[in-house]
Design an enzyme around this catalytic site. Structure first.
Site, PDB file in Angstrom:
ATOM      1  N   ASP A 287       0.874  -1.156   0.000  1.00  9.34           N
ATOM      2  CA  ASP A 287       0.000   0.000   0.000  1.00  9.34           C
ATOM      3  C   ASP A 287       0.922   1.220   0.000  1.00  9.34           C
ATOM      4  O   ASP A 287       2.138   1.104   0.005  1.00  9.34           O
ATOM      5  CB  ASP A 287      -0.933  -0.038   1.225  1.00  9.34           C
ATOM      6  CG  ASP A 287      -2.105   0.912   1.076  1.00  9.34           C
ATOM      7  OD1 ASP A 287      -3.090   0.782   1.807  1.00  9.34           O
ATOM      8  OD2 ASP A 287      -2.045   1.801   0.190  1.00  9.34           O
TER       9      ASP A 287
HETATM   10  C1  GLC Z   1      -4.226   4.527   0.193  1.00  5.64           C
HETATM   11  C2  GLC Z   1      -5.103   3.376   0.605  1.00  5.64           C
HETATM   12  C3  GLC Z   1      -5.292   2.358  -0.487  1.00  5.64           C
HETATM   13  C4  GLC Z   1      -5.246   3.047  -1.835  1.00  5.64           C
HETATM   14  C5  GLC Z   1      -3.821   3.528  -2.019  1.00  5.64           C
HETATM   15  C6  GLC Z   1      -3.630   4.294  -3.340  1.00  5.64           C
HETATM   16  O1  GLC Z   1      -3.482   4.982   1.293  1.00  5.64           O
HETATM   17  O2  GLC Z   1      -4.819   2.680   1.806  1.00  5.64           O
HETATM   18  O3  GLC Z   1      -6.543   1.695  -0.251  1.00  5.64           O
HETATM   19  O4  GLC Z   1      -5.605   2.142  -2.861  1.00  5.64           O
HETATM   20  O5  GLC Z   1      -3.389   4.349  -0.934  1.00  5.64           O
HETATM   21  O6  GLC Z   1      -4.385   5.470  -3.326  1.00  5.64           O
END
Ligand code: GLC
Length: 728
Positions: A287
């Site tokens: 993430d």
């Molecule tokens: C965010 C979220 C994730 C998302 C990613 C890209 O912090 O936790 O769900 O897809 O970053 O935006």
């Protein structure tokens, strides 16, 4: 002169086609060869730096456009997120194809969580439809629009599970139950990806957040929690397994930890469980910046250690931290990481691009005309409206206040009466507030003479209350549109209180004192404490954040053009002090409730009313007892005893009466949606396989223990009829 120009053109075309042919002759560019053969060929041609670049997932910001383009040309980026739209993505793809050494195409990722430009209801709302087909269509709609805008992979479905409405991301979940969440995950993966290979109208799913993100403490985002291996196996992994079995092409890790180790670098999670136990063969990515967060968490000393532990754990693609692109090359040169391990990760990153057809036609997703005719199409709007209608839940309808007859004079009031942007909730992608159909617009399409009086969401002035009471006093019924600010839901937004602003309650009480009948429509992204609302209305419709077509969906339901069929997938507490509250706690020997609060939820899991009445017969089983391993049929008759054609979500729960591991109160194991005309009766058949009766024993091994099981069927988790069944 003309002859010269023509011959020059011929030479140019011949050269181009020769280059192209030569290019095409390279095995990795030959579509006649298998993906494995093409990956193998390409890996041999790549430098270590070019390989590591394929693991570098970088966010795109307009302010960094030139540096992104330079990095693309230098072969330093494998994938981009936050770049969307054909015009931009086509130009970025050209940089990769025409200016980088090997012409490896980029892949464009996005957070298409509940729609791209046509915004559908938030996932928690969609799950309240319990409608696998419709949820799949909603995902397919999102995929069509995103693919038409140059996106090839979405960070969805989110399959986290939580019992804590204070968590802002509960709006992204599909409720508190692992079985229902699994069914929604399957529908969304197939909706996004299609079921017969990728086209330029489908996108790859990335199921997230692996795993246990919803276990966080006090509903506070990112506040890690310890949960057991049993929790992991029983609650958090099943929806991922369902998504993986449905073919999800990628997985994203959780921000949190398992067993004290950041998941982003947990070999147990990323290799032993995800690959070994669950059989996932697709691409695993972090993430946002989790390889950097691990340093802040004190789990590693610096980014270099993070890159090392991440790669050794089996984590493949690095979202936005740049730790891989910064440190992996030196770690390989120092023999801290084998190039073989790098190759394994790069192969998965390349395989995704081959599967999406990007090597055969890197421009297949970039058609400006198609983008323009696809976004916000009539088909998109129709699916989004039906999804919104099926997601809404009728929570109260005293004296059959609803539906409203057309001839009655209606005052449509409150902060959400004409709201637009708020109806999209959070994670609204390219949705535009001005394109959202407000409730007042939805009503005016059905009933021109509805009186409308708006007000702000939290600071409501006496003059605004007076204006509202003026229209209420001359109307037969007041439809009061209340809710929570959409900025109080979503990522990194948790609330200690789960209630609407006091100003709205004050408004509602004032309306209640003046109006003949009061209907409340609620717009929110989490379960809320509703006691004050319930005490001051005759009817209550839970509309959630219904998306672009929410206004007409609300109007159609309130005016009876459609009949509510939604069922709650998250328990509603009476008070935030009850959190966590669930329908399926493990059993205990006494109901120690809060001395200062009536026990039990305000509304249980699976609850939702209709305009009609469904009468349930007694369930029967095909055999009272069977040897372990055999499936059993459960039958039950349901009759529509009311005056409306309507849909009902028939729910089947199982309770293990005695087991070596304390059983849960009950667990959802099956559900069917039926539609009955007034007076019609239907027999529903549930064909339960033995897996429905299985559990994890003390060694966390999947077993079925002999004994008596109570099979319960009903209209919600608290209102069921039961029959016993025995395995021997
Ligand atoms: C965010 C979220 C994730 C998302 C990613 C890209 O912090 O936790 O769900 O897809 O970053 O935006």
């Amino acid at each position: 002169m003309k002859l010269k120009a023509i011959s020059a053109l011929c030479i140019a075309l011949t050269t181009l086609s020769t280059v192209a042919q030569t290019h095409k002759k390279l095995p990795y560019l030959n579509p006649a060869l298998s993906i494995e053969r093409r990956v193998e060929d390409l890996l041999k041609r790549m430098t270590l730096g070019e390989k590591i670049a394929q693991l570098n997932l970088r966010p795109y910001y307009v302010s960094q456009d030139s540096s992104v383009r330079a990095a693309i040309r230098a072969g330093r980026i494998g994938a981009l997120l936050k770049a969307n739209g054909v015009a931009l993505n086509l130009s970025l793809q050209r940089e990769a194809i025409e200016s980088s050494r090997l012409g490896i195409p980029l892949i464009f990722h996005e957070d298409v969580i509940h729609g791209y430009r046509t915004i559908t209801p938030i996932p928690l709302a969609e799950s309240c439809s319990w409608d696998r087909v419709l949820v799949g269509q909603s995902a397919a709609l999102a995929a069509r629009e995103a693919a038409s805008a140059g996106i090839q992979l979405t960070y969805a479905p989110m399959v986290d599970i939580s019992n804590d409405p204070r968590w802002g991301r509960i709006m992204e979940t599909s409720g508190e139950d692992a079985f229902l969440c699994s069914q929604m995950a399957i529908a969304r993966v197939k909706g996004f990806q299609g079921e017969s290979g990728y086209t330029n109208e489908t996108i790859m799913a990335c199921v997230k957040h692996f795993a246990g993100y919803g276990a966080l403490l006090a509903g506070r985002d990112y506040l890690g929690a310890d949960f057991s291996l049993r929790d992991l196996q029983e609650r958090y992994l099943p929806p991922f397994q369902a998504a993986i079995d449905a073919g999800a092409g990628s997985v994203m890790c959780s921000y949190l930890a398992y067993n004290g180790e950041p998941v982003t670098m947990s070999r147990f999670m990323n290799t032993d469980i995800l690959r070994g136990q669950m059989g996932f063969t697709g691409l695993l990515m972090t993430d946002w910046c989790t390889l950097t967060h691990a340093v802040s968490m004190g789990a590693v000393a610096d980014g270099r250690q993070s890159a090392l532990r991440g790669m050794l754990s089996g984590m493949e693609m690095d979202m936005s931290s740049s730790q891989y692109i910064t440190y992996l090359e030196e770690l390989v040169r120092e023999k801290k990481v084998s190039e073989k391990l790098i190759d394994k990760a790069v192969a998965n990153a390349l395989r995704v691009k081959f599967e999406l057809g990007l090597f055969d036609d890197p421009y297949k997703y970039f058609d400006l005309a198609r983008e323009q005719r696809t976004l916000l199409s009539a088909e998109s709007r129709q699916i989004a409206r039906q999804m919104a209608i099926s997601s809404m839940v009728l929570l109260k309808n005293n004296a059959r206040t609803l539906p409203l007859a057309k001839e009655r004079s209606i005052a449509l009031v409150g902060p959400f009466a004409s709201a637009k942007g708020h109806l999209m909730g959070s994670w609204t992608m390219m949705g535009r507030a001005e394109e959202v159909e407000s409730v007042s617009e939805g009503f005016q399409a059905i009933k021109k003479d509805v009186l409308v009086a708006d007000c702000p969401i939290s600071s409501i002035g006496e003059d605004q209350i007076k204006a509202i009471l003026d229209v209420v006093s001359v109307s037969d019924v007041a439809v009061v549109c209340l809710g929570e600010d959409a900025n109080l839901i979503g990522e990194a937004v948790s609330t200690a209180k789960i209630e609407i602003p006091a100003a709205q309650i004050k408004l509602l009480k004032a309306v209640r004192a003046k109006a003949k009948r009061v209907v409340v429509v609620l717009f929110n992204g989490r379960p809320l404490v509703l006691d004050q609302i319930l005490a001051n209305c005759d009817a209550l419709l839970e509309a959630w954040y219904p998306g672009t077509m929410g206004g007409s969906a609300v109007a159609q339901l309130i005016m009876g053009e459609s009949v509510p069929s939604g069922k709650l997938t998250q328990t509603f507490p009476r008070h935030s002090g009850q959190i966590p509250l669930a329908y399926n706690f493990r059993r205990t020997f006494s109901r120690v409730n809060h001395a200062d609060l009536n026990h039990g939820p305000q509304f249980p899991f699976g609850y939702g009313l209709s305009y009609t009445d469904f009468e349930y017969g007694d369930p029967t089983v095909s055999a009272d007892s069977l040897p372990i391993g055999q499936g059993v049929h459960v039958r039950i008759k349901i009759r529509n005893a009311g005056g409306y054609k309507a849909r009902e979500v028939v729910q089947l729960y199982i309770r293990d009466e005695v087991a070596t591991i304390i059983p849960r109160e009950k667990e959802l194991k099956a559900f069917e949606i039926i539609e009955l005309e007034p007076g019609q009766e239907k027999e529903v058949l549930f064909d339960l396989d033995s897996e429905s009766f299985a559990m994890f024993d003390s060694r966390i091994k999947r077993v079925i223990e002999p004994g008596i099981f109570k099979i319960m069927v009903g209209t919600n988790s608290a209102d069921v009829k039961s029959v016993d069944f025995k395995y021997y």
